[in-house]
Design an enzyme around this catalytic site. Sequence first.
Site, short mmCIF file in Angstrom:
data_model
loop_
_atom_site.label_atom_id
_atom_site.label_comp_id
_atom_site.label_asym_id
_atom_site.label_seq_id
_atom_site.Cartn_x
_atom_site.Cartn_y
_atom_site.Cartn_z
N LYS A 44 30.67 37.94 36.46
CA LYS A 44 30.36 39.38 36.36
C LYS A 44 28.96 39.60 36.89
CE LYS A 44 32.44 43.05 34.66
NZ LYS A 44 33.90 43.14 34.54
N1 GLU Z 1 36.00 44.93 36.91
C1 GLU Z 1 37.40 44.68 36.69
C2 GLU Z 1 37.60 43.91 35.40
O1 GLU Z 1 36.78 43.96 34.52
C3 GLU Z 1 38.05 44.03 37.89
C4 GLU Z 1 37.48 42.71 38.31
C5 GLU Z 1 38.05 42.20 39.61
O2 GLU Z 1 38.93 42.82 40.17
O3 GLU Z 1 37.56 41.17 40.07
O4 GLU Z 1 38.63 43.31 35.19
#
Ligand code: GLU
Length: 433
Positions: free
Chosen positions: A123
């Site tokens: 993240k």
């Molecule tokens: N931000 C989204 C999540 O928390 C998608 C992450 C992604 O597609 O890599 O799942």
Amino acid sequence: MSTHDVYKPSVYQEPGPPLDRENPFESMMRRFDVAAQILNLEPGIYEFLKTPTKIVITAVPVIMDDGSLKVFEGYRVIHSDILGPSKGGIRYAPDVTLDEVKALAAWMTWKCAIMDIPFGGAKGAVRCDPSKMSPGEIERLTRRYTANLIDVFGPDTDIPAPDLNTNEQIMAWIMDTYSMHARRTVTAVVTGKPLVLGGSRGRREATGRGVMTVTLAAMEKLGLRAHQSRVAVQGFGNVGSVSALLLHQQGCKIVAISDITGGYYNEAGIDIPAAIEYVRQHRTLEGFTGGDRITNEELLTLDVDVLIPAAREDQITPSIAQRMQARLIVEGANGPTTAKADPILNEKGVMVVPDILANAGGVTVSYFEWVQDRQGYFWSEERVNRRLNRAMRNAFEKVFHTAQRYNVSLRIGAYILAVDKVATTLKLRGIYA
Ligand code: GLU
């Protein structure tokens, strides 16, 4: 048209100050610990899985429109790359903390494991308030953050995506910045891109669509019928609005919605397409007349069958859990229920479809996007949605059966499934010394 014309800051999804904020990493760890104990995880493996592989904290200097220089703090946490290249979104928020990013990165690891996606978890974040920045400032911030992480990002190493307050345009800038450094166009370095730049059909709606699929699956288990169900949705950003729309199309009555401006309640059901159109024109629900004003707390404790928290962390606190009336919670957001609220909900017999399953539709279609980019062959929306639907249904059943087998909640069932898969993979790969 310049890229600046295209960029519209996404609606800020936080519905208000968190009511009773827990440390999100500790919250994640508390659930992980329960699963680790049930699985009898060896201490060394436990230690390995709880420790992020890499943490980058980077200064992001930006020349603001008035000529002044501002320095923002950026983060990228790679929790695990055991299952494959790490994957996870980037959020822009004024109050984001490293512990929050660490928790969100770990949740991505578990999410990908549950969905059988060959990715690890990561993240990223920049502590900034995009609602107070111009499109040009946001572009410069995005490009510099990407440049600072040029050795971390890559289609085979770490693949970012949208998250809170980031969108397709920001993903396009990431793709372009990375490609400029690579001296060639590398579409697979980031997902959630605009369709013309190698994005996938159905990606924008994917998280909400996945929420809809697991909501219907959970309702079947509880003997609830869509046409007789009353639903409240907290948060009206990408996840909340699409979940509300698709459930509305399935015949559910969405009696309440909310965003940063507060809640809106309509006993007869909110006209969701009208609410979406209203937000498209006005950016928020402020002034929306399709429902009576209610507070965030009132929304969470309404007499409904299903509650979909799709805003931010730490919304369902012990005190909310005590007063909550819904029989089913489907966590569209990451971490909306505090660890301390879990036992109260269990005690009350509330079924909770946990975040790491409920909102995994987003990363699932991100995976599809990455596959399409690498193949240079693009799928129809129908194919994307069919495969997403199947993946969500399968994952729900797997989690449901794991929970039954160990006689635990769906949340702990999901953690058991995920932690077991990552631990087994780690043991097979072994430790390189
Ligand atoms: N931000 C989204 C999540 O928390 C998608 C992450 C992604 O597609 O890599 O799942």
